[in-house]
Design a protein around this motif. Structure first.
Motif, short mmCIF file in Angstrom:
data_model
loop_
_atom_site.label_atom_id
_atom_site.label_comp_id
_atom_site.label_asym_id
_atom_site.label_seq_id
_atom_site.Cartn_x
_atom_site.Cartn_y
_atom_site.Cartn_z
N THR A 1 0.84 -1.21 0.00
CA THR A 1 0.00 0.00 0.00
C THR A 1 0.86 1.25 0.00
OG1 THR A 1 -1.77 -1.14 1.20
CG2 THR A 1 -1.78 1.27 1.26
N TRP A 2 1.91 1.24 0.81
CA TRP A 2 2.81 2.40 0.89
C TRP A 2 3.52 2.64 -0.43
CZ3 TRP A 2 3.52 6.73 3.08
CH2 TRP A 2 4.77 7.36 3.08
N MET A 3 3.97 1.58 -1.07
CA MET A 3 4.66 1.71 -2.35
C MET A 3 3.73 2.26 -3.42
SD MET A 3 7.81 0.95 -1.91
CE MET A 3 8.29 0.88 -3.64
N HIS A 4 2.51 1.72 -3.50
CA HIS A 4 1.57 2.21 -4.51
C HIS A 4 1.10 3.62 -4.19
CE1 HIS A 4 0.83 -1.13 -7.30
NE2 HIS A 4 1.12 -1.92 -6.29
N LEU A 5 1.00 3.97 -2.93
CA LEU A 5 0.63 5.33 -2.57
C LEU A 5 1.69 6.32 -3.05
CD1 LEU A 5 -1.37 7.17 -1.11
CD2 LEU A 5 -0.11 6.74 1.01
N LYS A 6 2.96 5.95 -2.90
CA LYS A 6 4.02 6.82 -3.39
C LYS A 6 4.00 6.93 -4.91
CE LYS A 6 7.55 4.85 -1.27
NZ LYS A 6 8.96 4.68 -0.81
N MET A 7 3.68 5.83 -5.60
CA MET A 7 3.60 5.88 -7.05
C MET A 7 2.43 6.75 -7.52
SD MET A 7 4.68 2.10 -8.46
CE MET A 7 3.61 1.15 -7.39
N ASN B 1 1.22 9.25 -5.90
CA ASN B 1 1.55 10.64 -5.59
C ASN B 1 2.57 11.23 -6.55
OD1 ASN B 1 -0.18 10.90 -3.41
ND2 ASN B 1 1.32 10.14 -1.95
N ARG B 2 3.21 10.38 -7.36
CA ARG B 2 4.14 10.88 -8.35
C ARG B 2 3.42 11.65 -9.45
NH1 ARG B 2 9.20 11.73 -7.76
NH2 ARG B 2 9.60 11.29 -9.95
N SER C 1 -3.03 13.85 -8.16
CA SER C 1 -3.10 14.36 -6.79
C SER C 1 -3.92 15.64 -6.72
CB SER C 1 -1.69 14.62 -6.25
OG SER C 1 -0.93 13.42 -6.23
N ALA D 1 -4.43 1.92 -1.24
CA ALA D 1 -3.65 3.11 -1.61
C ALA D 1 -4.53 4.13 -2.32
CB ALA D 1 -2.49 2.70 -2.51
N TYR E 1 -7.38 12.76 0.49
CA TYR E 1 -6.98 14.13 0.17
C TYR E 1 -8.21 14.97 -0.12
CZ TYR E 1 -2.33 12.06 -0.69
OH TYR E 1 -1.13 11.38 -0.59
#
Length: 259
Positions: A14-20, A22-23, A28, A108, A115
């Motif tokens: 989840t953290w990895m996909h959340l960062k992707m 947000n790229r 966003s 994610a 947001y």
């Protein structure tokens, strides 16, 4: 796989996909700005009556439905994106249980939807002067968290259908507005036709939305939290079973292709 490893797997993925996610600046910004149009429309309609309680009712619903907007628009097409990127078959063939991989991605997406929820709360305060005085902060936080998971469960069901039916991603856009109405985000479920109310309470976000409102005004929300948790778990089990059935069907009919 042990429970500890499964939780760690979902958390890291989840953290990895959340960062992707947000790229993408576009995604966003859109998830934070796009829901403001719906919130503005809803509050303008409810403001006509001059009832502050009704305005607060609409404000809570408009803020929460932004998560479903993100899940229905992004979540329903996540596996179609994986197919286009050439990683869908890798996800299925990997030792990691496929339902956990999909669930992590949907979580994610749900987090990205938060947001919009936060930006909507700020917008409602700055433009319409709606202040959210939560009487039970702890219960409100629990209700909001359970509701987010209920949205993720519905997104999970939408996502897995894409494995077998490629055009199923369009279901997200089709179901966005009906779910708003049926789950009582802007209109009380009690005002809906009698034949549709049982279907409303079968959907986990209905009880979750009711729990959020109860906690906000100081009433007992735990009954609705329990109902939301139970229906979310039921839909999760259905999603896991559906995933296995769809994967078996895709392999048997040789329709599991990247192109």
């Amino acid at each position: 796989m042990t429970l500890t490893r499964a939780i760690r797997l979902v958390g890291v993925t989840t953290w990895m996909h959340l960062k992707m996610l947000n790229r993408s600046v576009y995604e966003s910004v859109m998830q934070a700005v796009w829901p403001l149009f719906f919130a503005t429309t809803a509050l303008l309609m409810y403001r006509i009556a001059g009832d502050r309680e009704a305005l607060t009712y609409a404000a809570l619903g408009a803020s929460t439905m932004t998560i479903w907007t993100a899940v229905s628009s992004l979540g329903s097409g996540i596996l179609e994106r994986e197919r286009g990127l050439g990683t869908l078959e890798i996800l299925v063939a990997s030792p990691t249980p496929f339902p956990l991989s999909v669930a992590a991605i949907v979580l994610a997406v749900s987090a990205v939807g938060c947001y919009g929820m936060l930006s909507t709360f700020v917008w409602e305060y700055l433009v319409f002067g709606v202040t959210l005085d939560v009487s039970q902060p702890t219960a409100f936080s629990v209700a909001a968290l359970v509701t987010v998971f209920s949205f993720a469960t519905l997104g999970f069901l939408l996502a897995v259908t894409v494995v077998r039916y490629r055009e199923a991603w369009a279901l997200g856009n089709i179901l966005e507005y009906p779910v708003w109405l049926v789950c009582g985000f802007l209109v009380p479920v009690s005002l809906l036709p009698g034949w549709i109310r049982p279907f409303s309470w079968l959907l986990p976000p209905t009880a979750g939305m009711e729990a959020v409102r109860k906690a906000a005004v100081g009433e007992n929300p735990w009954e609705y939290i329990a109902v939301c948790t139970g229906t979310t778990a039921l839909f999760c089990l259905i999603g896991i079973r559906l995933t296995r059935t769809i994967l078996h069907s895709a392999r048997r009919h040789a329709t599991f292709s990247l192109t």
